[in-house]
Design an enzyme around this catalytic site. Structure first.
Site, PDB file in Angstrom:
ATOM      1  N   SER A  54      50.917  36.788  24.547  1.00 14.70           N
ATOM      2  CA  SER A  54      51.030  37.879  23.524  1.00 14.70           C
ATOM      3  C   SER A  54      49.478  38.006  23.175  1.00 14.70           C
ATOM      4  O   SER A  54      48.430  37.498  23.802  1.00 14.70           O
ATOM      5  CB  SER A  54      51.795  37.504  22.249  1.00 14.70           C
ATOM      6  OG  SER A  54      51.093  36.407  21.605  1.00 14.70           O
ATOM      7  N   LYS A  55      49.388  39.269  22.575  1.00 11.56           N
ATOM      8  CA  LYS A  55      47.868  39.663  22.131  1.00 11.56           C
ATOM      9  C   LYS A  55      47.011  38.513  21.492  1.00 11.56           C
ATOM     10  O   LYS A  55      45.859  38.445  21.707  1.00 11.56           O
ATOM     11  CB  LYS A  55      47.856  40.973  21.270  1.00 11.56           C
ATOM     12  CG  LYS A  55      48.525  41.916  21.984  1.00 11.56           C
ATOM     13  CD  LYS A  55      48.322  43.246  21.075  1.00 11.56           C
ATOM     14  CE  LYS A  55      48.821  44.377  21.593  1.00 11.56           C
ATOM     15  NZ  LYS A  55      48.808  45.633  20.798  1.00 11.56           N
ATOM     16  N   ARG A  56      47.695  37.589  20.903  1.00  9.49           N
ATOM     17  CA  ARG A  56      46.878  36.454  20.242  1.00  9.49           C
ATOM     18  C   ARG A  56      46.393  35.479  20.988  1.00  9.49           C
ATOM     19  O   ARG A  56      45.589  34.750  20.806  1.00  9.49           O
ATOM     20  CB  ARG A  56      47.912  35.806  19.080  1.00  9.49           C
ATOM     21  CG  ARG A  56      48.953  35.062  19.835  1.00  9.49           C
ATOM     22  CD  ARG A  56      50.039  34.244  18.820  1.00  9.49           C
ATOM     23  NE  ARG A  56      51.264  33.685  19.200  1.00  9.49           N
ATOM     24  CZ  ARG A  56      51.159  32.468  19.535  1.00  9.49           C
ATOM     25  NH1 ARG A  56      49.780  31.662  19.373  1.00  9.49           N
ATOM     26  NH2 ARG A  56      52.175  31.946  20.107  1.00  9.49           N
ATOM     27  N   GLY A  58      44.634  36.229  23.692  1.00  9.24           N
ATOM     28  CA  GLY A  58      43.383  36.999  24.155  1.00  9.24           C
ATOM     29  C   GLY A  58      43.747  38.150  25.044  1.00  9.24           C
ATOM     30  O   GLY A  58      45.000  38.880  24.956  1.00  9.24           O
TER      31      GLY A  58
END
Length: 474
Positions: free
Chosen positions: A242-244, A246
């Site tokens: 996911s975006k967390r 990176g």
């Protein structure tokens, strides 16, 4: 095995080319282009753009650009799923006419209540309109598939093995919404059939979709494609990417100076392997790749491994190719270089290349070449020049180098060794002050390579500046 293997990559144009999507595209491309296809395979591209509210032409361009950068060429023009809507509606109407689908007027709160009641009973949801013969043709209605009420639906998956779903787990899915638009489930099956897709290779988050789509194929009496549901890529913590975690888009890795062949190699090895081989060329991948060798477990994204692999590819490039790719990646940096500095960079390329992990490292690794005279040698960088006798040794080195006939890295290395023998000192007494005078503390290759890269005039000039001007003030 069919006479011709036909695979497809079918992204939604709502953003960038996701790193997981890039791996899916790679697997499809390899299977269509590789040994299993014996040169007869096709790799097709379909843009699943039926969600017009989220459709983004810039995203389509980014996906095509990302695939092209990775070298994943496709056959024919990309197919727009939205443009096939009339065909999708025709198939829904055909199913309705053959009694394998039905009209459903259930909507809104009534639909939600019916679903909740089914959940409370622990049964699958089924619209009451499935068995009601009366209808209201003047009112908007959805068209639902008549899914089997008993038995099970089996997927013979090339990665997951045989996976079965009881009838109770698969309700009567909507094929055509009440506004006349086809659902994803209907559009995918019709498009795959019309495009002649023989193998559907995609993420295992589509496994349930595979069961539903199997029911639709069977209702249409169409031959099933082979399914291969590959595990998703997870982050280093084991959670779904996911975006967390990176960067998720391929363009980030391109902008960071990762080579496309290195990224493809890395993605290939996320869930697939060939013995202990780490570096696998495209030619080898085309020869070796087989879906049956894909692991069932999820793989974890490891950027350190990607950077290590990228460095291997960088180091094996021809120096001219290395510079050409670097210039393409860093045009603004190269535009700042005059002819003299470009010549110095060309001389330095073989030494600099071995120190880079990505193309983006080039400005830092070549900063010693682009300094303006006189160099500002201050702080820690000036320490070697402040030691007793350092300036005298710089003068001796300047005069010695002035007469070096062979200004090559090999000739300069021999000259420096002869100099230390002449002065009867260790290299540690002459090397550090020379390096400080030539680089002002910036990263640089070995001393002989640095002198060669700078060139005779620039090297002697920098030594003269230190002798004439002393150290720049701290």
């Amino acid at each position: 095995m069919p006479n011709q293997i036909v695979t497809r990559f079918a992204p939604s144009p709502t953003g960038y080319l996701h790193i997981g999507g890039a791996r899916t595209a790679l697997f499809n491309w390899l299977y269509a282009r590789g040994a299993k296809a014996e040169g007869k395979g096709k790799f097709l591209l379909r843009i699943e753009d039926t969600d017009r509210a989220r459709h983004n032409e810039a995203a389509v361009a980014a996906i095509l650009d990302g695939l092209s950068w990775l070298g994943l060429d496709w056959d024919g023009d990309p197919v727009s799923q939205f443009s096939q809507q009339q065909r999708h509606r025709e198939i829904a109407e055909h199913l309705l006419a053959t009694g394998r689908a039905y009209r459903c007027w259930l909507e809104g709160d009534e639909l939600n209540d019916a679903r909740q009641q089914a959940r409370d009973r622990g049964t699958r949801f089924e619209s009451p309109w499935r068995e009601i013969k009366n209808n209201f043709p003047d009112h908007p209605f959805a068209i639902r598939l008549k899914a089997p009420r008993t038995g099970e639906t089996k997927i013979e998956d090339m990665v997951q093995g045989d996976v079965t779903f009881p009838a109770s787990a698969l309700d009567d899915m909507v094929l055509l919404r009440s506004d006349g638009t086809p659902t994803y489930m209907l559009a995918v099956v019709v498009d795959d059939y019309d495009m002649g897709i023989t193998h559907v290779i995609r993420g295992d988050d589509h496994l349930v979709n595979g069961a539903r789509q199997t029911q639709l194929y069977q209702a249409l009496d169409w031959p099933l494609p082979r399914f291969a549901h590959i595990p998703l890529i997870h982050g280093a913590d084991g959670a779904k990417l996911s975006k967390r975690h990176g960067a998720l888009g391929v363009e980030h890795y391109r902008d960071a100076g990762i080579l496309p062949e290195a990224l493809c190699n890395y993605l290939l090895r996320l869930g697939w392997s060939h013995g202990d081989d780490e570096k696998i060329s495209t030619e080898q991948a085309l020869s070796w790749f087989d879906i049956s060798q894909i692991n069932k477990g999820a793989s974890r994204l490891d950027l350190d491994k990607l950077n290590h692999l990228n460095a291997l590819y960088l180091h094996e490039l021809n120096p001219d190719d290395f510079l050409a790719r670097a210039e393409q990646h860093l045009p603004e940096f190269f535009n700042t270089l005059d002819a003299t500095k470009k010549a110095a960079l060309t001389r330095a390329a073989p030494f600099i290349q071995a120190r880079c992990k990505s193309l983006s490292d080039l400005p830092e690794e070549t900063a010693f070449l682009t300094l303006t005279r006189p160099l500002a040698i201050t702080g820690k960088a000036a320490k070697p020049l402040r030691k007793d006798g350092a300036i005298d040794r710089i003068k001796t080195a300047h005069d010695w180098l002035l007469n070096v006939p062979d200004w090559t890295s090999e000739g300069l290395d021999a000259a420096l060794q002869a100099l230390t023998a002449h002065l009867q000192i260790g290299f540690g007494q002459i090397g550090p002050p020379l390096r400080a005078a030539l680089t002002a503390g910036h990263r640089a290759p070995q001393l002989a390579e640095t002198l060669y890269a700078l060139g005779r005039e620039e090297s002697l000039g920098r030594l003269c500046d230190v002798l004439a001007n002393g150290l720049m003030a701290d």
